[in-house]
Design a protein around this motif. Sequence first.
Motif, short mmCIF file in Angstrom:
data_model
loop_
_atom_site.label_atom_id
_atom_site.label_comp_id
_atom_site.label_asym_id
_atom_site.label_seq_id
_atom_site.Cartn_x
_atom_site.Cartn_y
_atom_site.Cartn_z
N MET A 1 0.84 -1.19 0.00
CA MET A 1 0.00 0.00 0.00
C MET A 1 0.88 1.25 0.00
O MET A 1 1.92 1.28 0.67
N PRO A 2 0.51 2.29 -0.75
CA PRO A 2 1.27 3.54 -0.70
C PRO A 2 1.20 4.16 0.68
O PRO A 2 0.21 3.99 1.40
N THR A 3 2.25 4.88 1.05
CA THR A 3 2.35 5.49 2.38
C THR A 3 2.46 7.01 2.26
O THR A 3 2.62 7.56 1.17
N MET A 4 2.44 7.66 3.43
CA MET A 4 2.63 9.11 3.46
C MET A 4 4.02 9.48 2.95
O MET A 4 4.20 10.53 2.32
N ALA A 5 4.99 8.61 3.21
CA ALA A 5 6.35 8.86 2.73
C ALA A 5 6.38 8.90 1.21
O ALA A 5 7.11 9.71 0.60
N ASP A 6 5.60 8.04 0.56
CA ASP A 6 5.53 8.03 -0.91
C ASP A 6 4.95 9.36 -1.42
O ASP A 6 5.44 9.93 -2.41
N ILE A 7 3.91 9.84 -0.74
CA ILE A 7 3.31 11.12 -1.14
C ILE A 7 4.29 12.25 -0.91
O ILE A 7 4.42 13.18 -1.74
N ALA A 8 5.01 12.20 0.21
CA ALA A 8 6.00 13.25 0.52
C ALA A 8 7.07 13.32 -0.56
O ALA A 8 7.46 14.41 -1.01
N ARG A 9 7.58 12.16 -0.98
CA ARG A 9 8.60 12.14 -2.04
C ARG A 9 8.05 12.68 -3.35
O ARG A 9 8.73 13.41 -4.08
N LYS A 10 6.80 12.33 -3.65
CA LYS A 10 6.20 12.75 -4.92
C LYS A 10 5.96 14.25 -4.98
O LYS A 10 6.08 14.88 -6.04
N THR A 11 5.64 14.84 -3.81
CA THR A 11 5.30 16.27 -3.77
C THR A 11 6.42 17.15 -3.25
O THR A 11 6.30 18.38 -3.27
N GLY A 12 7.51 16.55 -2.76
CA GLY A 12 8.65 17.33 -2.28
C GLY A 12 8.42 18.03 -0.95
O GLY A 12 8.99 19.10 -0.69
N VAL A 13 7.56 17.44 -0.10
CA VAL A 13 7.32 18.00 1.24
C VAL A 13 7.66 16.93 2.27
O VAL A 13 7.96 15.78 1.93
N SER A 14 7.56 17.28 3.53
CA SER A 14 7.87 16.33 4.60
C SER A 14 6.66 15.45 4.89
O SER A 14 5.51 15.86 4.64
#
Length: 336
Positions: free
Chosen positions: A6-19
């Motif tokens: 499952m995708p995680t918050m870390a994956d979203i952070a990397r994709k959007t360049g935020v923490s």
Amino acid sequence: MGNDRMPTMADIARKTGVSPMTVSRAFKSGSLINKDTRDAILQAAEELGYVFDSTASNLRSKKTDFIAVTIPSINNANFADTVGGLSEVLNARGFQILLGYTNYDVQEEERLIEQFLRRKPQAIAVTGGKHTRRARKLLENANVPVIETWDMPSEPIDHSVGFSNAEAVRSMVDHFVAVGYRRIAFIGGDASRDTRGSDRRLGFIAALHDHGLEASRLIDAGTPPISMREGANAMARLLVEFPDTEAVICVSDLSAFGALTECQRRGVNVPADMAIGGFGDYEIGAISVPSLTTINAHSRQIGARTGALILDLLDGKEHSRQVNILPELIVRESSR
């Protein structure tokens, strides 16, 4: 073959360049975060198929996002309307309903209440004001708002939203007597299981006594919920046991419709030979031929008022203990 995790918050952070912390804040209502940043994060979550897991957040805040609700029947239009009205109000504030089905069994209600409390609901709404001793104790010690619905208990556990089922039926008895009926019967279910049906039966008896009429024409239609078939069978017994009966009040519109069809099957004219009244204002009663005299308990309003009360109590607002809903007698073709 798709991704096996499952995708995680870390994956979203990397994709959007935020923490990851910024991602977490974006999923919380009321957090102070730039709109463009939030939109970018939510868009990335959509693309990745991410679903926010509120469990960890709930554990930290010691709050859940659900309201526990018990109803006696899942195929009863009245209770479905109540849940619908409740859901509409609660969903606007992000709450979800955890629904439990008691099948008119107070022991099952007790089991469900215990299960619900283990999951730490924000509030509990139960149908009816009569419970096992242990269920009442569990609710009294729940430390969350408790709402008893569809009833007007003399000693509510916390708050109630409903009406007196006995008084509601009295209004129909008064109508039948006013138009000239004297030999009036009641069709209902097992009084030990359906407490609201039992109250309607007691209201029927008390109202007849107040009018100086005998109240012995009581037909037990079986174990609740009472179906159309059981209503028909009960009417068949009524016609044999009390053939001079002029009118019958049924515990619900479903049983009343069954009684109506049994009269038609036997050539008993409604209302010339037998008047029939129901309870609940179901759609089938409005379109039957003849249409059924009934009582509208305003089931959706019960749900909406319960939802509003829960939100007010969670917001710390003071409220009277009982919210009284006024049922409405609807006179139709099945009574003159």
